[in-house]
Structures are given as structure tokens and as C-alpha cells.
Design a protein around this motif. Structure first.
Motif, PDB file in Angstrom:
ATOM      1  N   SER A  46      25.102  52.028  12.682  1.00 46.12           N
ATOM      2  CA  SER A  46      25.262  53.461  12.847  1.00 46.12           C
ATOM      3  C   SER A  46      24.747  54.190  11.606  1.00 46.12           C
ATOM      4  O   SER A  46      25.028  53.786  10.483  1.00 46.12           O
ATOM      5  N   GLY A  47      23.956  55.217  11.811  1.00 44.47           N
ATOM      6  CA  GLY A  47      23.440  56.001  10.690  1.00 44.47           C
ATOM      7  C   GLY A  47      22.122  55.499  10.150  1.00 44.47           C
ATOM      8  O   GLY A  47      21.587  56.064   9.190  1.00 44.47           O
ATOM      9  N   SER A  48      21.546  54.443  10.755  1.00 44.03           N
ATOM     10  CA  SER A  48      20.300  53.900  10.212  1.00 44.03           C
ATOM     11  C   SER A  48      19.067  54.711  10.632  1.00 44.03           C
ATOM     12  O   SER A  48      17.969  54.439  10.155  1.00 44.03           O
ATOM     13  N   GLY A  49      19.230  55.672  11.523  1.00 44.21           N
ATOM     14  CA  GLY A  49      18.117  56.557  11.863  1.00 44.21           C
ATOM     15  C   GLY A  49      17.517  56.323  13.247  1.00 44.21           C
ATOM     16  O   GLY A  49      16.480  56.897  13.583  1.00 44.21           O
ATOM     17  N   LYS A  50      18.181  55.528  14.074  1.00 42.70           N
ATOM     18  CA  LYS A  50      17.628  55.176  15.384  1.00 42.70           C
ATOM     19  C   LYS A  50      17.496  56.405  16.294  1.00 42.70           C
ATOM     20  O   LYS A  50      16.428  56.650  16.853  1.00 42.70           O
ATOM     21  N   SER A  51      18.583  57.146  16.436  1.00 42.07           N
ATOM     22  CA  SER A  51      18.537  58.313  17.322  1.00 42.07           C
ATOM     23  C   SER A  51      17.562  59.357  16.793  1.00 42.07           C
ATOM     24  O   SER A  51      16.890  60.041  17.577  1.00 42.07           O
ATOM     25  N   THR A  52      17.483  59.446  15.477  1.00 41.57           N
ATOM     26  CA  THR A  52      16.562  60.415  14.874  1.00 41.57           C
ATOM     27  C   THR A  52      15.121  60.092  15.284  1.00 41.57           C
ATOM     28  O   THR A  52      14.339  61.002  15.585  1.00 41.57           O
ATOM     29  N   ILE A  53      14.774  58.818  15.345  1.00 43.25           N
ATOM     30  CA  ILE A  53      13.420  58.446  15.777  1.00 43.25           C
ATOM     31  C   ILE A  53      13.197  58.892  17.223  1.00 43.25           C
ATOM     32  O   ILE A  53      12.194  59.517  17.548  1.00 43.25           O
TER      33      ILE A  53
HETATM   34  N1  ADP Z   1      21.471  67.118  12.695  1.00 38.55           N
HETATM   35  C1  ADP Z   1      21.629  66.414  11.569  1.00 38.55           C
HETATM   36  N2  ADP Z   1      21.702  67.039  10.369  1.00 38.55           N
HETATM   37  C2  ADP Z   1      21.825  66.350   9.226  1.00 38.55           C
HETATM   38  N3  ADP Z   1      21.892  64.996   9.153  1.00 38.55           N
HETATM   39  C3  ADP Z   1      21.831  64.318  10.303  1.00 38.55           C
HETATM   40  C4  ADP Z   1      21.695  64.975  11.578  1.00 38.55           C
HETATM   41  N4  ADP Z   1      21.659  64.030  12.538  1.00 38.55           N
HETATM   42  C5  ADP Z   1      21.764  62.833  11.913  1.00 38.55           C
HETATM   43  N5  ADP Z   1      21.880  63.000  10.575  1.00 38.55           N
HETATM   44  C6  ADP Z   1      21.971  61.927   9.577  1.00 38.55           C
HETATM   45  O1  ADP Z   1      20.817  61.120   9.684  1.00 38.55           O
HETATM   46  C7  ADP Z   1      21.136  59.747   9.545  1.00 38.55           C
HETATM   47  C8  ADP Z   1      20.631  58.971  10.727  1.00 38.55           C
HETATM   48  O2  ADP Z   1      21.331  59.387  11.882  1.00 38.55           O
HETATM   49  P1  ADP Z   1      21.031  58.837  13.330  1.00 38.55           P
HETATM   50  O3  ADP Z   1      19.561  58.887  13.586  1.00 38.55           O
HETATM   51  O4  ADP Z   1      21.907  59.555  14.270  1.00 38.55           O
HETATM   52  O5  ADP Z   1      21.475  57.301  13.186  1.00 38.55           O
HETATM   53  P2  ADP Z   1      21.797  56.219  14.307  1.00 38.55           P
HETATM   54  O6  ADP Z   1      21.317  56.731  15.621  1.00 38.55           O
HETATM   55  O7  ADP Z   1      21.057  55.008  13.840  1.00 38.55           O
HETATM   56  O8  ADP Z   1      23.268  56.015  14.260  1.00 38.55           O
HETATM   57  C9  ADP Z   1      22.644  59.668   9.355  1.00 38.55           C
HETATM   58  O9  ADP Z   1      22.905  59.544   7.985  1.00 38.55           O
HETATM   59  C10 ADP Z   1      23.133  60.986   9.880  1.00 38.55           C
HETATM   60  O10 ADP Z   1      24.292  61.391   9.200  1.00 38.55           O
END
Ligand code: ADP
Ligand code: MG
Length: 286
Positions: A46-53
Motif C-alpha cells: 500500500s502506498g507504493s504508487g500503483k493506483s497513481t500509475i
Molecule cells: N491525491 C493525493 N494527494 C497527495 N498524495 C497522494 C494522493 N493520492 C495518493 N497519494 C500518495 O501517493 C502515494 C502512492 O499512492 P497510491 O498510488 O494510492 O498507492 P497504492 O495504490 O500503491 O497503494 C502514497 O504515499 C499516497 O499517500
């Protein structure tokens, strides 16, 4: 289109969220990958950036800065694409399935009407044609009584059925790529298998490229063709799923060792050693 060409080419993707007036927090740090007509897993804690990609590919990150040397979808430069072009791509050509259907379905409309609408947003079709397409799609996701389910409201369907309805809604416009972000994490084990089977069949039969995002290494290595392992915004390992046992990065090795085995020994479960020195790549050379 040439079937051997990747659907998606991503080079050096960087995503930062704004953390102050002028400061940014870099959470995806130079990620590169291609996607063909295959099942690609992105795994990591969790938090590794997967959803962000996943969201960056659809430019669904209004507060983030997205940069890349290349982010190409079937000949379209996604970075340069206008919002208007993105509206056409999102949903119709690349769709996203999320963890919890409750947040994606509109509570005040019957589910069938929502699926039909998802079709009519992208194609000009009569209400009747859209309804028939919807019923066919509900059948494709193994819903037994499509006519009845068509008229149900979201609160009247179970979690597993809700997720299949979401899949029907995402697939009805016939996208070329599906991004599934933890699509089965909220489901119990048997329903999870059903949903994975449906996704698998659709990918195989329709030649769709699937990105499966999950924190569960066991799930992705059993389900996907290829796996990217992410840690702190970087890809630390990329490997064919069947070759996962030969992984070299200590983090991946740790994840693999931490997987429980059914019928395995009853010794205490191994836990991932999170000390930085245990996870640095140099350790592999000893
Ligand atoms: N809208 C946002 N604003 C600021 N930081 C964010 C936001 N969304 C995610 N993050 C941060 O970006 C990092 C990666 O998040 P995320 O891609 O959701 O990880 P995963 O899907 O791997 O759990 C985390 O540290 C999270 O706290
Ligand atoms: Mg996530």
C-alpha cells in the motif's frame, strides 16, 4: 492495427502530488513498461504508487504533475492529448474497474439503465439496442437472470454481483485496455475466483490488454502473464509470472517468502523484513 504492437508504451513516468505551494511529493519515480494483449500485474505494498500509475494513464489526477518521456496509447500521445481527446479515450478505449462498486454506481438508478447509458455515452444507439447490448453483457459476466437484474438498484445487489455489473459497465463500450485496481479485494474467495475467471475470459477472447493492480503477489502471479513489482514509486522487478520464483530483488523475495501456503507447515508465518539494508538490491550479490 498490428496485433503485435504494444497497446501502451510508458517510458520514465513520473508523478508528483502537490504538497505545498511550490513543493511536490514524487510518488511515481521513473516507471517504464509496455502493455500488449496480455495480463500485466502491478503489485506492491500500500502506498507504493500503483493506483497513481493507473490514474495517470487516464490523466485522472487533477492535483498531480504527470511527466514522462513517453506515454503512448495505440499511436496517441496521452501526455499531449487534450481533455476532449481524453474524454473519448476514458471509458470507451481504456476503462477502469475499481475495488468497490458501491462508489461507482449511482444509487438512484437501476443498474441496467446505468450500463445501457455507459454504452450510449460513447455510441449512438437507440434505447432498445442499448438495452439488448446490456442484457447480452450481463449474460457475459455470468448473471443468470439478466432481465430481472437489469431493473435492480445498486443496494439490491450483493458485492460480487455489483462487481460483475461494474465489469459489464466497463466492458460494454469495448475498450482495448482495462485497468483493474484491486478489483477483487473486497470480495470473498469464491466470488473472487468467479470475477477473475470472467476477466480472464474477456481478455483472452477479445484480445484486451489488462493491467491488474493488486497488493497480493500470489493473486497476480497466478493470474497474470507478467508482473511488475513496485516499491516506493519504483519498479524493482519485472518478470514473467511463471518465472517469479527466480526473482532477484530482496523485496520480491521477501514478498514471496511471506506468502502463506495452503497445506504448508504450521510454523509461524514468515514476515517481511523491512529494515532498509535487508531490502537494498546490493544484498543480492552476496
Ligand atoms: N491525491 C493525493 N494527494 C497527495 N498524495 C497522494 C494522493 N493520492 C495518493 N497519494 C500518495 O501517493 C502515494 C502512492 O499512492 P497510491 O498510488 O494510492 O498507492 P497504492 O495504490 O500503491 O497503494 C502514497 O504515499 C499516497 O499517500
Ligand atoms: Mg491503490
Amino acid at each position: 492495427m498490428d496485433n503485435n504492437q504494444p497497446l501502451l508504451k510508458v517510458e520514465n513516468l513520473q508523478v508528483s502530488y502537490r504538497s505545498g505551494k511550490k513543493s511536490y511529493n514524487n510518488v511515481v519515480k521513473g516507471v517504464s513498461f509496455d502493455l500488449g494483449r496480455e495480463r500485466l500485474g502491478i503489485v506492491g505494498e500500500s502506498g507504493s504508487g500503483k493506483s497513481t500509475i493507473g490514474r495517470a494513464l487516464l490523466k485522472l489526477l487533477p492535483t498531480a504533475k504527470i511527466e514522462a518521456d513517453r506515454m503512448d496509447f495505440s499511436g496517441t500521445d496521452l501526455l499531449a492529448a487534450s481533455e476532449r481527446q481524453m474524454l473519448d479515450i476514458r471509458g470507451r478505449r481504456i476503462s477502469m474497474i475499481l475495488q468497490d462498486p458501491k462508489f461507482s454506481l449511482n444509487p438512484v438508478h437501476p443498474v441496467g439503465a446505468q450500463i445501457a447509458e455507459a454504452y450510449r455515452v460513447h455510441y449512438s444507439a437507440s434505447a432498445q439496442v442499448a438495452k439488448q447490448k446490456t442484457l447480452d453483457m450481463l449474460e457475459a459476466v455470468q448473471i443468470r437472470d439478466p432481465e430481472r437484474v437489469y431493473g435492480l438498484y445498486p443496494h439490491e445487489v450483493s458485492g460480487g454481483m455489483g462487481q460483475r455489473i461494474m465489469i459489464a459497465m466497463m466492458l460494454i463500450p469495448e475498450p482495448q485496455i482495462i485497468i483493474a485496481d484491486e478489483p477483487t479485494s473486497a470480495l470473498d474467495v469464491t466470488v473472487r475466483m468467479q470475477v477473475l475467471n470472467i476477466l480472464n475470459e474477456l481478455v483472452t477472447n477479445k484480445g484486451i490488454g489488462l493491467i491488474m493492480i493488486s497488493h497480493d503477489l500470489n493473486l497476480v502471479r497466478n493470474f497474470c502473464d507478467r508482473v511488475l513489482v513496485m516499491r516506493h514509486g519504483e519498479v524493482v522487478e519485472e518478470r514473467a509470472a511463471r518465472d517469479m520464483k527466480n526473482c532477484t530483488h530482496p523485496y520480491t523475495k521477501g514478498l514471496l517468502a511471506a506468502q502463506p501456503h495452503i497445506g504448508g507447515s504450521r510454523q509461524p508465518l514468515p514476515v517481511l523484513n523491512r529494515q532498509p539494508q535487508a531490502l537494498s538490491p546490493q544484498e543480492t550479490s552476496v
